[in-house]
Motif scaffolding. Structure first.
Motif, PDB file in Angstrom:
ATOM      1  N   PHE A   1     -45.736  31.774 -54.916  1.00 30.16           N
ATOM      2  CA  PHE A   1     -45.504  31.249 -53.571  1.00 30.16           C
ATOM      3  C   PHE A   1     -46.557  31.858 -52.642  1.00 30.16           C
ATOM      4  O   PHE A   1     -46.779  33.070 -52.678  1.00 30.16           O
ATOM      5  CB  PHE A   1     -44.110  31.624 -53.060  1.00 30.16           C
ATOM      6  N   THR A   2     -47.204  31.039 -51.824  1.00 27.82           N
ATOM      7  CA  THR A   2     -48.127  31.568 -50.825  1.00 27.82           C
ATOM      8  C   THR A   2     -47.717  31.063 -49.446  1.00 27.82           C
ATOM      9  O   THR A   2     -47.179  29.964 -49.304  1.00 27.82           O
ATOM     10  CB  THR A   2     -49.589  31.152 -51.101  1.00 27.82           C
ATOM     11  N   SER A   3     -47.984  31.883 -48.429  1.00 28.75           N
ATOM     12  CA  SER A   3     -47.629  31.524 -47.061  1.00 28.75           C
ATOM     13  C   SER A   3     -48.501  32.305 -46.091  1.00 28.75           C
ATOM     14  O   SER A   3     -48.824  33.473 -46.336  1.00 28.75           O
ATOM     15  CB  SER A   3     -46.151  31.824 -46.791  1.00 28.75           C
ATOM     16  N   SER A   4     -48.891  31.662 -45.015  1.00 32.99           N
ATOM     17  CA  SER A   4     -49.635  32.362 -43.964  1.00 32.99           C
ATOM     18  C   SER A   4     -48.709  33.197 -43.092  1.00 32.99           C
ATOM     19  O   SER A   4     -49.174  34.067 -42.343  1.00 32.99           O
ATOM     20  CB  SER A   4     -50.387  31.348 -43.092  1.00 32.99           C
TER      21      SER A   4
ATOM     22  N   LEU B   1     -33.632  37.413 -44.535  1.00 32.24           N
ATOM     23  CA  LEU B   1     -33.121  36.300 -45.330  1.00 32.24           C
ATOM     24  C   LEU B   1     -32.788  36.743 -46.755  1.00 32.24           C
ATOM     25  O   LEU B   1     -33.469  37.588 -47.332  1.00 32.24           O
ATOM     26  CB  LEU B   1     -34.150  35.167 -45.377  1.00 32.24           C
ATOM     27  N   LYS B   2     -31.770  36.118 -47.308  1.00 32.54           N
ATOM     28  CA  LYS B   2     -31.386  36.423 -48.688  1.00 32.54           C
ATOM     29  C   LYS B   2     -32.492  36.027 -49.668  1.00 32.54           C
ATOM     30  O   LYS B   2     -32.697  36.700 -50.688  1.00 32.54           O
ATOM     31  CB  LYS B   2     -30.085  35.696 -49.038  1.00 32.54           C
ATOM     32  N   SER B   3     -33.202  34.943 -49.362  1.00 33.75           N
ATOM     33  CA  SER B   3     -34.291  34.510 -50.240  1.00 33.75           C
ATOM     34  C   SER B   3     -35.418  35.540 -50.268  1.00 33.75           C
ATOM     35  O   SER B   3     -36.004  35.810 -51.324  1.00 33.75           O
ATOM     36  CB  SER B   3     -34.830  33.156 -49.785  1.00 33.75           C
ATOM     37  N   SER B   4     -35.720  36.140 -49.111  1.00 36.13           N
ATOM     38  CA  SER B   4     -36.756  37.176 -49.056  1.00 36.13           C
ATOM     39  C   SER B   4     -36.322  38.408 -49.845  1.00 36.13           C
ATOM     40  O   SER B   4     -37.117  39.003 -50.589  1.00 36.13           O
ATOM     41  CB  SER B   4     -37.051  37.558 -47.608  1.00 36.13           C
TER      42      SER B   4
ATOM     43  N   TYR C   1     -44.668  35.747 -57.964  1.00 34.91           N
ATOM     44  CA  TYR C   1     -45.588  36.323 -56.995  1.00 34.91           C
ATOM     45  C   TYR C   1     -45.371  35.697 -55.621  1.00 34.91           C
ATOM     46  O   TYR C   1     -45.091  34.499 -55.509  1.00 34.91           O
ATOM     47  CB  TYR C   1     -47.047  36.081 -57.415  1.00 34.91           C
ATOM     48  N   LEU C   2     -45.531  36.525 -54.596  1.00 32.87           N
ATOM     49  CA  LEU C   2     -45.556  36.049 -53.214  1.00 32.87           C
ATOM     50  C   LEU C   2     -46.781  36.647 -52.547  1.00 32.87           C
ATOM     51  O   LEU C   2     -46.874  37.862 -52.369  1.00 32.87           O
ATOM     52  CB  LEU C   2     -44.290  36.472 -52.460  1.00 32.87           C
ATOM     53  N   PHE C   3     -47.752  35.781 -52.236  1.00 31.66           N
ATOM     54  CA  PHE C   3     -48.942  36.194 -51.514  1.00 31.66           C
ATOM     55  C   PHE C   3     -48.826  35.637 -50.094  1.00 31.66           C
ATOM     56  O   PHE C   3     -48.674  34.424 -49.920  1.00 31.66           O
ATOM     57  CB  PHE C   3     -50.217  35.636 -52.149  1.00 31.66           C
ATOM     58  N   TRP C   4     -48.889  36.515 -49.089  1.00 28.26           N
ATOM     59  CA  TRP C   4     -48.762  36.033 -47.721  1.00 28.26           C
ATOM     60  C   TRP C   4     -49.793  36.698 -46.816  1.00 28.26           C
ATOM     61  O   TRP C   4     -50.292  37.783 -47.109  1.00 28.26           O
ATOM     62  CB  TRP C   4     -47.356  36.266 -47.175  1.00 28.26           C
ATOM     63  N   GLY C   5     -50.106  36.020 -45.706  1.00 21.62           N
ATOM     64  CA  GLY C   5     -51.052  36.562 -44.742  1.00 21.62           C
ATOM     65  C   GLY C   5     -51.968  35.470 -44.216  1.00 21.62           C
ATOM     66  O   GLY C   5     -52.017  34.356 -44.741  1.00 21.62           O
ATOM     67  N   GLU C   6     -52.715  35.797 -43.177  1.00 19.18           N
ATOM     68  CA  GLU C   6     -53.573  34.821 -42.501  1.00 19.18           C
ATOM     69  C   GLU C   6     -54.972  34.744 -43.091  1.00 19.18           C
ATOM     70  O   GLU C   6     -55.766  33.897 -42.684  1.00 19.18           O
ATOM     71  CB  GLU C   6     -53.662  35.156 -41.010  1.00 19.18           C
ATOM     72  N   ASP C   7     -55.289  35.625 -44.042  1.00 21.21           N
ATOM     73  CA  ASP C   7     -56.618  35.594 -44.653  1.00 21.21           C
ATOM     74  C   ASP C   7     -56.585  34.615 -45.819  1.00 21.21           C
ATOM     75  O   ASP C   7     -56.381  34.984 -46.976  1.00 21.21           O
ATOM     76  CB  ASP C   7     -57.017  36.993 -45.129  1.00 21.21           C
TER      77      ASP C   7
ATOM     78  N   CYS D   1     -39.448  31.892 -47.373  1.00 23.36           N
ATOM     79  CA  CYS D   1     -39.103  33.147 -46.704  1.00 23.36           C
ATOM     80  C   CYS D   1     -38.971  32.987 -45.194  1.00 23.36           C
ATOM     81  O   CYS D   1     -38.932  33.982 -44.458  1.00 23.36           O
ATOM     82  CB  CYS D   1     -40.131  34.222 -47.039  1.00 23.36           C
ATOM     83  N   GLN D   2     -38.916  31.733 -44.733  1.00 28.15           N
ATOM     84  CA  GLN D   2     -38.616  31.458 -43.326  1.00 28.15           C
ATOM     85  C   GLN D   2     -37.281  30.725 -43.186  1.00 28.15           C
ATOM     86  O   GLN D   2     -36.568  30.906 -42.212  1.00 28.15           O
ATOM     87  CB  GLN D   2     -39.730  30.608 -42.699  1.00 28.15           C
ATOM     88  N   GLN D   3     -36.954  29.925 -44.188  1.00 29.77           N
ATOM     89  CA  GLN D   3     -35.669  29.236 -44.215  1.00 29.77           C
ATOM     90  C   GLN D   3     -35.361  28.857 -45.663  1.00 29.77           C
ATOM     91  O   GLN D   3     -36.254  28.459 -46.404  1.00 29.77           O
ATOM     92  CB  GLN D   3     -35.712  27.983 -43.339  1.00 29.77           C
TER      93      GLN D   3
END
Length: 326
Positions: free
Chosen positions: A99-102, A109-112, A4-10, A73-75
């Protein structure tokens, strides 16, 4: 197996999603053995998470490994990418890797791209305050999850009052649920007005007061919003979104566009039926007036980001904006 990848500013919405995942994956009796959180700023965060995910489960339930504020997912160095490519398809059925990210993933990116292939990706960004239909749908969804029944008018008032503040929405609906335990009928406007605080409603009212050239009301609303600890930049974001939408609508109308679906699409409005009322609201304004607000709002945002005092800066620019419509 789940990735899972949860992303966002909330961050509150992400926390709620993580809690649901925990409840679904983990056995409460074995949670201390099968649940791991890893700070994403650690150099070996991704490698450690992969190693933990490959570890057999102890007891019952599954294993959940959570990389908090991941930078994947940034580097992503080539050696870590190689490990991801090797391990993700081979994760055990009982393993769940989160994985979570704001920050928004960099899709170049290849990772994304790898996560797009294997992971369930969900965005948790605040809904724009002027997207009223989406805010209403969010209230309906959360009310159903919490188990509180509201009339359609009450749902709309909650959406107007709470706006895109998901934490306040959950707290206020939980408060309403407790109140409604002794009630047979859905809650209506009267109790919503007593128990739900209003923030975004005033931000939208501020935009309307400026559009009407009402300086006194605009200054009063700014004071109320700041006294309720509404972030100044969030107020500006609401103003920018609202005036941008109004400007696009008016310019489309002045250009001779008559198809409401075309205008709604250009202004990022999901319900074209709203254009009937918006046309009336903007009837006595020009596209030139509305466009002139955007540079002022840009200056306002820039000033606040440079450390300008919130109340004085907002009031000064509000007066300047009101003068455009007098």
């Amino acid at each position: 197996m789940g990735i899972y990848l949860f992303w966002g500013e909330d961050d509150f919405a992400i926390a709620q999603a993580v809690k649901k995942l925990q409840d679904r994956v983990l056995d409460p009796s074995w949670i201390q053995f099968n649940y791991h959180t890893i700070p994403g700023d650690q150099p070996q965060a991704t490698v450690d998470a992969l190693n933990q995910a490959m570890t057999p489960v102890f007891g019952l339930g599954g294993r959940l490994v959570w990389v908090v504020e991941s930078t994947l997912c940034q580097q992503c160095p080539e050696d870590i990418l190689a490990q991801l490519q090797r391990i993700l398809p081979a994760l055990p059925e009982t393993a769940h890797l989160l994985f979570t990210s704001s920050k928004k993933p960099d899709r170049r990116l290849k990772s994304s791209k790898l996560l797009e292939k294997y992971a369930e990706i969900k965005e948790y960004s605040p809904i724009s305050p002027w997207k009223t239909e989406e805010l209403v749908n969010q209230v309906k969804q959360v009310a159903q999850e919490i188990g509180v029944k509201l009339t359609p008018r009450a749902i709309e008032l909650v959406a107007e009052s709470v706006g895109n503040n998901s934490r306040q929405l959950w707290n206020d609906l939980e408060k309403l649920r407790l109140y409604a335990e002794q009630q047979k009928n859905p809650l209506d406007l009267d109790i919503i007005g007593l128990l739900v605080n209003s923030n975004t409603q005033n931000s939208l009212q501020l935009a309307q007061s400026i559009r009407n050239g009402n300086q006194a009301l605009a200054l009063q609303l700014i004071a109320e919003l700041i006294s309720r600890n509404e972030p100044a930049l969030r107020i500006v974001a609401t103003l920018v979104g609202q005036f941008r939408a109004w400007a696009i609508i008016k310019l489309q109308i002045e250009a001779g566009e008559k198809d409401n679906k075309v205008i709604a699409s250009a202004a990022d409005i999901s319900n074209p039926n709203r254009l009937y009322f918006l046309r009336q609201e903007l009837q006595n304004l020009s596209g030139k007036q509305l466009l002139a607000t955007l540079p002022i709002l840009l200056e306002l945002e820039s000033s606040l980001k440079r450390g300008g005092e919130a109340v004085a800066t907002l009031q000064t620019k509000a007066i300047e904006l009101c003068q455009l419509f007098r």
